[in-house]
Design a protein around this motif. Structure first.
Motif, PDB file in Angstrom:
ATOM      1  N   ILE A   1       0.852  -1.194   0.000  1.00  0.00           N
ATOM      2  CA  ILE A   1       0.000   0.000   0.000  1.00  0.00           C
ATOM      3  C   ILE A   1       0.884   1.239   0.000  1.00  0.00           C
ATOM      4  N   PRO A   2       0.736   2.105  -0.991  1.00  0.00           N
ATOM      5  CA  PRO A   2       1.626   3.274  -1.088  1.00  0.00           C
ATOM      6  C   PRO A   2       1.224   4.397  -0.133  1.00  0.00           C
ATOM      7  N   ARG A   3       2.168   5.266   0.151  1.00  0.00           N
ATOM      8  CA  ARG A   3       1.842   6.528   0.819  1.00  0.00           C
ATOM      9  C   ARG A   3       1.119   7.384  -0.204  1.00  0.00           C
ATOM     10  N   ASN A   4      -0.122   7.762   0.086  1.00  0.00           N
ATOM     11  CA  ASN A   4      -0.976   8.350  -0.940  1.00  0.00           C
ATOM     12  C   ASN A   4      -1.846   9.455  -0.343  1.00  0.00           C
ATOM     13  N   VAL A   5      -1.841  10.621  -0.962  1.00  0.00           N
ATOM     14  CA  VAL A   5      -2.586  11.777  -0.452  1.00  0.00           C
ATOM     15  C   VAL A   5      -4.081  11.487  -0.395  1.00  0.00           C
ATOM     16  N   LYS A   6      -4.595  10.833  -1.414  1.00  0.00           N
ATOM     17  CA  LYS A   6      -6.028  10.543  -1.461  1.00  0.00           C
ATOM     18  C   LYS A   6      -6.455   9.605  -0.336  1.00  0.00           C
ATOM     19  N   LEU A   7      -5.598   8.642  -0.006  1.00  0.00           N
ATOM     20  CA  LEU A   7      -5.886   7.743   1.116  1.00  0.00           C
ATOM     21  C   LEU A   7      -5.983   8.521   2.426  1.00  0.00           C
ATOM     22  N   ALA A   8      -5.131   9.530   2.570  1.00  0.00           N
ATOM     23  CA  ALA A   8      -5.137  10.340   3.787  1.00  0.00           C
ATOM     24  C   ALA A   8      -6.352  11.259   3.845  1.00  0.00           C
TER      25      ALA A   8
ATOM     26  N   ALA B   1      -4.068   5.624  -6.736  1.00  0.00           N
ATOM     27  CA  ALA B   1      -3.139   4.524  -6.480  1.00  0.00           C
ATOM     28  C   ALA B   1      -3.560   3.749  -5.230  1.00  0.00           C
ATOM     29  N   GLY B   2      -4.102   4.470  -4.241  1.00  0.00           N
ATOM     30  CA  GLY B   2      -4.560   3.819  -3.024  1.00  0.00           C
ATOM     31  C   GLY B   2      -5.714   2.867  -3.284  1.00  0.00           C
ATOM     32  N   ALA B   3      -6.671   3.304  -4.105  1.00  0.00           N
ATOM     33  CA  ALA B   3      -7.823   2.457  -4.433  1.00  0.00           C
ATOM     34  C   ALA B   3      -7.383   1.210  -5.187  1.00  0.00           C
ATOM     35  N   GLU B   4      -6.494   1.393  -6.150  1.00  0.00           N
ATOM     36  CA  GLU B   4      -6.017   0.243  -6.927  1.00  0.00           C
ATOM     37  C   GLU B   4      -5.268  -0.749  -6.046  1.00  0.00           C
ATOM     38  N   SER B   5      -4.500  -0.235  -5.090  1.00  0.00           N
ATOM     39  CA  SER B   5      -3.731  -1.111  -4.200  1.00  0.00           C
ATOM     40  C   SER B   5      -4.649  -1.930  -3.310  1.00  0.00           C
ATOM     41  N   TYR B   6      -5.683  -1.311  -2.748  1.00  0.00           N
ATOM     42  CA  TYR B   6      -6.589  -2.059  -1.882  1.00  0.00           C
ATOM     43  C   TYR B   6      -7.444  -3.044  -2.670  1.00  0.00           C
ATOM     44  N   ARG B   7      -7.721  -2.745  -3.930  1.00  0.00           N
ATOM     45  CA  ARG B   7      -8.409  -3.736  -4.771  1.00  0.00           C
ATOM     46  C   ARG B   7      -7.513  -4.960  -4.980  1.00  0.00           C
ATOM     47  N   LEU B   8      -6.232  -4.718  -5.212  1.00  0.00           N
ATOM     48  CA  LEU B   8      -5.297  -5.828  -5.393  1.00  0.00           C
ATOM     49  C   LEU B   8      -5.171  -6.661  -4.114  1.00  0.00           C
ATOM     50  N   LEU B   9      -5.138  -5.980  -2.956  1.00  0.00           N
ATOM     51  CA  LEU B   9      -5.078  -6.698  -1.687  1.00  0.00           C
ATOM     52  C   LEU B   9      -6.335  -7.535  -1.489  1.00  0.00           C
ATOM     53  N   ALA B  10      -7.493  -6.961  -1.817  1.00  0.00           N
ATOM     54  CA  ALA B  10      -8.759  -7.697  -1.692  1.00  0.00           C
ATOM     55  C   ALA B  10      -8.740  -8.958  -2.561  1.00  0.00           C
TER      56      ALA B  10
END
Length: 274
Positions: free
Chosen positions: A232-239, A256-265
């Motif tokens: 999971i990247p450090r991401n402004v949108k996630l914050a 990038a945060g949304a894409e990363s959590y989709r991949l984790l899911a």
């Protein structure tokens, strides 16, 4: 008909004899490692993929509750009332703005629960006993633990099938992790022999720094457990997303945060050995 009954009756058809939901506790006694961010966004991305999700906010700060869009100060029933047997598990479940995602919320009242439960028999199993009634109505139950190895976290571990450990990509990443693993071992021995470590997920990764890469390599060398490929990247949108009461896949679905959590899911869903 309450919110829970509406959710079950109108959103899904529950099949008799289906496999019970998989329960994942997200735990690390170190604060600021991304437990709540992971609880919110993993839950939402699993729901986005058509899974029936229940998120349990077991942190007195209630950040998962507010970050998913509920006003925590205005809730009649929370996990606090549930643990003290002041409400039923079904009356403590609220539908969120994410289709397929329900939550048992939390607020500051939960901070006093540990003292109030001191004389209660089998207090380590209070959450498990409640969730056993409804776990087969969901595909996944995600529990956000407090940043402490206290009775609330023990309740999460006795309820869970597995424990997901977020680790921040920083210098002290492994600090305290041995104590967490020791606690999990004790829970396995004395309370829940079936619980396992789901794996480790790296959070707040900054590809621009050598430190983040060094931390990942160091953990891989020193930790004998499953490590998820998704980082999971450090991401402004996630914050930003929690201040709007939205999970990242609703706040900025292309980030990038949304894409990363989709991949984790997807990785979570594809785990076949748990």
């Amino acid at each position: 008909m309450n919110v829970y009954q509406l959710y079950i009756n109108h959103s899904y058809v529950i099949q008799k004899g289906k496999v019970m939901g998989r329960i994942i506790a997200i735990a690390n006694q170190k604060g600021g490692v991304g437990k709540t961010t992971t609880a919110i966004n993993l839950s939402s991305c699993l729901a986005e993929m058509g899974k029936r999700i229940l998120t349990i906010d077991l942190d007195p700060q209630g950040n998962t509750t507010s970050g998913i869009g509920l006003e925590k100060s205005e809730l009649e029933n929370t996990v606090y009332e549930l643990l003290l047997d002041e409400c039923t598990v079904k009356s403590s479940i609220y539908q969120t703005q994410v289709e397929g995602l329900c939550i048992i919320p939390s607020n500051v009242n939960l901070s006093g629960a540990e003292i109030e439960l001191l004389g209660v028999n089998d207090k380590e199993y209070l959450l498990k006993n409640a969730i056993d009634y409804i776990r087969d109505d969901f595909d996944y139950v995600i529990i956000d633990c407090p940043p402490a190895l206290n009775m609330l976290t023990v309740n999460a571990m006795t309820t869970a099938n597995s424990i997901l450990v977020p680790i921040q990509c920083e210098y002290y990443a492994l600090e305290g992790l041995s104590q967490l693993i020791h606690t999990i071992d004790l829970v396995q021995q004395r309370l829940n022999p079936n619980v396992v470590i789901e794996g480790v997920v790296f959070t707040m990764y900054d590809a621009r720094t050598n430190l983040s890469m060094q931390v990942v390599e160091n953990v891989k060398e020193n930790l004998n457990t499953m490590i998820y490929k998704t980082i999971i990247p450090r991401n402004v949108k996630l914050a930003e997303a929690p201040s709007h009461g939205l999970p990242i896949n609703l706040y900025d679905k292309k980030s990038a945060g949304a894409e990363s959590y989709r991949l984790l899911a997807k990785e979570i869903i594809n785990r076949k050995d748990l």
